[in-house]
Design a protein around this motif. Structure first.
Motif, PDB file in Angstrom:
ATOM      1  N   ASN B 748       0.800  -1.215   0.000  1.00 34.67           N
ATOM      2  CA  ASN B 748       0.000   0.000   0.000  1.00 34.67           C
ATOM      3  C   ASN B 748       0.838   1.272   0.000  1.00 34.67           C
ATOM      4  O   ASN B 748       0.482   2.249  -0.651  1.00 34.67           O
ATOM      5  N   GLY B 752       0.946   4.057  -5.349  1.00 35.93           N
ATOM      6  CA  GLY B 752       0.900   5.043  -6.421  1.00 35.93           C
ATOM      7  C   GLY B 752       2.199   5.169  -7.207  1.00 35.93           C
ATOM      8  O   GLY B 752       2.340   6.067  -8.046  1.00 35.93           O
ATOM      9  N   ASN B 769       0.140   6.799  -2.255  1.00 36.31           N
ATOM     10  CA  ASN B 769      -1.052   5.990  -2.513  1.00 36.31           C
ATOM     11  C   ASN B 769      -2.252   6.934  -2.681  1.00 36.31           C
ATOM     12  O   ASN B 769      -2.063   8.131  -2.908  1.00 36.31           O
ATOM     13  N   GLU B 770      -3.445   6.380  -2.521  1.00 36.14           N
ATOM     14  CA  GLU B 770      -4.627   7.205  -2.773  1.00 36.14           C
ATOM     15  C   GLU B 770      -4.700   8.398  -1.818  1.00 36.14           C
ATOM     16  O   GLU B 770      -5.245   9.456  -2.151  1.00 36.14           O
ATOM     17  N   PRO B 773      -1.180  10.984  -3.383  1.00 29.92           N
ATOM     18  CA  PRO B 773      -0.863  10.547  -4.756  1.00 29.92           C
ATOM     19  C   PRO B 773       0.488  11.034  -5.273  1.00 29.92           C
ATOM     20  O   PRO B 773       1.033  10.443  -6.202  1.00 29.92           O
TER      21      PRO B 773
END
Lengths: 81, 946
Positions: B748, B752, B769-770, B773
């Motif tokens: 995780n 990105g 990551n989300e 980003p």
């Protein structure tokens, strides 16, 4: 006592030394917590043949093992059974 | 494909948030207040002629070439030193300015050799460019007047030459040495016509204080300071941006090439870790990649006493795989394992641990971080929730008090040290905790406010004493603690810290540091607006390495120095990809992303992706692998890019373990010391020969780009893939980007990250990551990753390595600027000229009582072994402490170090060894016999005639 590199039981002596070191790392916790932490640390970081060797040593009386790591090892073995 | 040219804006960017609008040559532009007219013009695409200006340096205004006219203002001000103003109207070109500039250029050229066609800077010379820009067609003064054309060249530096006949005395080199590097080795000697650039006081570059960072060469607008490689090879024709393969700073470089040959490595101005600066290693010491010692053909042998036999890749890989399978069939699947490399890429490291976990079927994987920053992983994970530093390097620009513990950044992390020194020159305060008087304690324009010259092994006591002072004097940031930490845990910890044995007075007796010094340092750190901690291996490589990391984290939380710019806890990582190798699951108890192997959820992710069932039990660490080898239960080892026989402690134990194994496979550029005990040698490739990524000490993932074909035929990731396939584990990656895609979909914190994203953003600091980003420059903002910060009690426990009558001195080890780690790379470059051998630093008092003179051979003996080396008498070390480096295999410094290690992670206690020093006639018997063994072990059998 430090492990003697020339000893035929070097690995076992070293494991006893390491377990006692870990015990000292958790000495300042409350005793019951320290036992749990030592057991958890050994479970997380010691490979199974290391554990087998130290359990064997524990069964033979656990000479040289300090009280806290000895209890930690006993606790770990209980949880593994 | 061509050369990458960054825009030179002439002056630095302004950080002001207030905007100003002006007109330049009729065009309107809005820029931050404080921007120079020159920079504003450049942003518009207008090049104002310049020579003394460059945007790496402060404005200087000496060359008088960048003159402009500003409506309503008298004269022709220099655009580099004139800030923009609201409504300003600027003219950069008219007849008057042209005449002035031409006149300036005439003066320069009248005292400059007219050898452009044969000059090494031809086509890369700003003076030449400016002559063209101003339309210089004649020099009215002629060339016969007094000039500097006969000045003697200084060729003493192995990497660049200084040709004063071409110097225009613009001072860019002097200013670069001061402002960028912070060494102050150069000066302008004399005045007027006789002024000239001089290293030190009329010294040669090599013997001066110059550290060969290359900043002056880069700043020089002419051929005065020029790389010898350019003089020899000519100008490069294309370039690619890549990442340095030396320390954990992770400098970006332009590899400037002619075909597949590197002409020079130039620090990349847009590199976010180094901002266009470099050190002697990354800038110049890349010649090892083509050194004659490089092995490019695979080799095998049945016994380590046999000579090597060159074989095909197929034969070498099949032999290694069959040996590993044979050992596992006979001794069980846990009888083999591997070591990943902190010098290899993330993708390569990921593949090695994947091969071991999924192919070998066990978790017997470890990495060289075991012997450096494993306590960092444990300590910061426990307290903060993430096994990494909290800041980016830029953060230091806002630090007001800097606490450096057990780190020597001017030698180990020189480019970051230059940033730190710049901040110190701006007024930040400095506390150094180190047994040695490092350059950060005192050097030109650096003077630490406090130097806590502690006795080696007392770090925990010192850091706890700092906390003791802060709590007892009411300096704790209780609002931060209540908001972001568990108050009950804090109260319990504070109760422990306030015990008398943690007081400065009690700790003075242990550490030798005066109580008042401890108190002063604690007050300074606690009361600064922003207090930052930087630490290195002087913290981790102790039997209490983990405890010190915990104590440091406690100290930062206690003072609220977490979660914003200018603060934080920052481990300075040793090797280029130590951070990455740890991130990629190189430890025997964790998958990538620091997730324990016992976790059902994470194991399922990999079991589904890899299509095999995985072990839920931790594997062996490196020292445990060697113990098991001695016990006969661990008999096969795959070592990628790591030299445990030289770098790991207690060499005799390492050698014993390696000798006991039945198949050791070494993958490396050179026949290193570990290869002396290997049965299969798989030639590796350098960072110039492959694609991939490295992750630096600030969690920054950066691209490594292939600029030449692998001399050995394959990238290291391809070799691991071949071995995996031969072991029966299918691997079919076509490019390292596919490996990164797999890392991203299974981890995780890397979700990105992709090569496309790296191309777009330049670099990415994980977590990416989300939620983040574009990455995360500073961690734990507003809350810790683990939720609440955890205060963990870490009590001082003295090491069992004691001094006594037989071994009365304490040995501590470290690095030197010009050499890197075991020296395998730097010893094979001209860097060796600065450090041809490891020396033993000893205090004059300790030397005198032993009858040792400077340069004498001395025997250095510990309980583990003895070696001999030459003595260097210096008061950098305190009485009772000696110091050496471990860059040369002949010295065998690790014959001396013991196998004591950190209680939590087994990181070796390199920094504390009780020793005795005595006069000697030369090398010891062990050294002599080891070198003979080493020579014999490196024999390669002649190829039999067909």
């Amino acid at each position: 006592m430090s492990p003697n590199p020339m000893s035929p039981n070097h690995t076992q002596e070293k494991l006893v030394y390491m377990a006692n070191q870990i015990g000292k790392g958790f000495t300042m916790r409350k005793p019951e917590q320290a036992v749990l932490d030592i057991a958890d640390h050994l479970k997380k970081f010691w490979e199974k043949r290391m554990l087998a060797q130290i359990f064997e040593h524990l069964d033979a009386g656990g000479q040289g093992l300090d009280n806290l790591p000895k209890q930690g090892l006993q606790r770990l073995r209980e949880t593994m059974q | 494909m061509g050369l990458i040219h960054e825009i030179d804006y002439g002056t630095k960017a302004s950080t002001s948030t207030k905007l100003v609008t002006l007109k330049i040559d009729g065009n309107s532009i809005t820029v931050p207040e404080g921007t120079s007219v020159m920079r504003a013009a450049t942003e518009l695409g207008t090049q104002i002629p310049k020579l003394c200006a460059t945007d790496m340096l402060d404005s200087y205004g000496s060359c008088r070439l960048c003159l402009v006219e500003i409506e309503g203002r008298a004269g022709t001000p220099a655009s580099c030193t004139t800030p923009v103003a609201e409504g300003m109207v600027v003219h950069t070109q008219n007849a008057k300015l042209a005449k002035l500039r031409k006149g300036v250029m005439e003066l320069y050229i009248s005292d400059h050799p007219l050898d452009c066609l044969t000059c090494s800077a031809n086509s890369d010379c700003e003076l030449q460019d400016m002559a063209g820009a101003v339309g210089l067609r004649e020099v009215r003064y002629g060339y016969e007047g007094e000039n500097h054309l006969g000045a003697t060249k200084d060729i003493s530096n192995p990497y660049f030459q200084f040709d004063p006949s071409k110097c225009i005395v613009c001072s860019r080199c002097v200013r670069a040495c001061e402002e960028v590097q912070g060494t102050f080795a150069l000066t302008i000697e004399g005045s007027g016509f006789s002024s000239k650039v001089s290293p030190g006081i009329s010294e040669e570059f090599f013997s001066s204080e110059c550290v060969s960072c290359g900043a002056c060469v880069q700043a020089c607008p002419t051929a005065t300071l020029m790389e010898k490689s350019v003089i020899e090879m000519g100008q490069p024709e294309h370039s690619a941006v890549t990442t340095c393969a030396y320390c954990g700073v992770g400098c970006s470089f332009k590899a400037e090439m002619r075909g597949e040959e590197v002409v020079r490595m130039v620090p990349y101005k847009d590199g976010k870790a180094n901002h266009g600066h470099s050190c002697v290693k990354g800038r110049f010491a890349w010649g090892y990649a083509t050194h004659r010692d490089r092995i490019t053909k695979p080799m095998i042998r049945s016994k380590i006493t046999d000579p090597w036999r060159e074989v095909s890749w197929e034969e070498a890989i099949n032999y290694a795989a069959s040996e590993f399978k044979r050992i596992q069939a006979k001794h069980g699947k846990d009888s083999i394992g591997g070591i990943t490399s902190s010098r290899c890429t993330n993708e390569e490291t990921y593949l090695v641990q994947k091969l071991i976990r999924a192919g070998f079927g066990n978790n017997n994987v470890d990495t060289c971080a075991r012997v450096c920053h494993s306590p960092t992983g444990y300590g910061l994970s426990k307290t903060f929730g993430t096994s990494a530093g909290t800041q980016d390097f830029d953060s230091v620009d806002e630090s007001d008090a800097i606490l450096v513990i057990g780190a020597n950044p001017t030698d180990g992390h020189p480019v970051f040290a230059s940033r730190m020194k710049k901040r110190l020159r701006e007024g930040a305060k400095l506390i150094v905790v180190d047994p040695r008087r490092t350059d950060l304690v005192r050097s030109p324009h650096v003077n630490a406010d406090y130097h806590l010259a502690l006795k080696p092994g007392t770090n925990v006591a010192i850091v706890n004493a700092l906390s003791h002072v802060i709590i007892s004097e009411g300096l704790a940031d209780e609002d931060f603690i209540r908001d972001q930490c568990d108050w009950n845990e804090y109260a319990e910890w504070a109760d422990f810290i306030l015990r008398p044995h943690n007081s400065p007075e009690a700790v003075e007796k242990l550490s030798g540091v005066p109580a008042e010094t401890i108190r002063g340092a604690a007050r300074l750190y606690a009361t600064a607006r922003n207090g930052a901690i930087y630490y290195g291996l002087g913290v981790t490589e102790h039997s209490q390495g983990t405890s010190t990391v915990l104590a440091i984290a406690n100290l930062a939380m206690l003072t609220g120095n977490i979660g914003r710019k200018g603060v934080g806890v920052n481990p300075l990582r040793g090797q280029n990809n130590v951070q990455g190798s740890c991130d990629m699951g190189s430890f025997p108890h964790e998958f990538p992303g620091y997730r324990h192997v016992s976790g059902e959820t994470v194991r399922q992710i990999y079991e589904q992706d890899w299509g095999v069932s995985l072990s839920a039990e931790p594997g062996l660490r490196i020292p445990n692998m060697l113990d098991a080898a001695m016990d006969g239960t661990f008999l096969g080892l795959y070592v990628q890019g790591e030299d445990i026989a030289q770098s790991d402690p207690d060499t005799k134990h390492i050698v014993g373990g390696l000798t006991a194994m039945e198949c050791v496979v070494v993958q490396d550029l050179f026949l290193n010391e570990t290869a002396n005990y290997a049965h299969v040698f798989l030639p590796g490739c350098s960072f110039l020969e492959k694609d991939g990524t490295f992750t630096n000490a600030e969690r920054r993932i950066q691209r490594v780009r292939k600029v030449m074909s692998p001399k050995n035929g394959y990238g290291d990731w391809e070799i691991t893939q071949m071995l995996a396939n031969a072991m029966g584990m299918e691997m079919h990656y076509n490019h390292p980007s596919e490996i990164m895609d797999e890392i991203a979909r299974t981890t995780n914190s890397f979700a990105g990250v992709s090569y496309d994203a790296l191309e777009r953003l330049g670099s990415i600091q994980w977590p990416c990551n989300e939620l983040a980003p574009e990455g995360t420059p500073i961690m734990h903002i507003g809350a810790f990753v683990r939720g609440q910060g955890q205060f963990v009690i870490a009590d001082y426990v003295p090491t069992d390595e004691k001094t006594g009558p037989l071994f009365p001195l304490l040995l501590t080890t470290g690095r030197i600027l010009s050499q890197y780690n075991v020296g395998a790379q730097t010893r094979r470059t001209e860097n060796a000229k600065w450090h041809e051998e490891d020396l033993l630093e000893i205090h004059p008092h300790d030397a005198e009582v032993r009858g040792v003179k400077d340069g004498d051979w001395v025997k250095l003996a510990s309980r583990a072994g003895e070696t001999a080396l030459r003595a260097k008498i210096t008061d950098r070390v305190a009485p009772g402490v000696v110091y050496t480096t471990f860059h040369h295999p002949f010295t065998q410094a690790n014959v001396i170090t013991t196998d004591y290690s950190d209680w939590a992670t087994n990181c070796p206690e390199y920094k504390v060894t009780a020793v005795q020093v005595s006069p000697s006639n030369g090398p010891t018997e062990w050294q002599t016999s080891y070198m003979a063994h080493s020579d014999a072990s490196r024999r390669i059998a002649p190829i039999a005639a067909e």
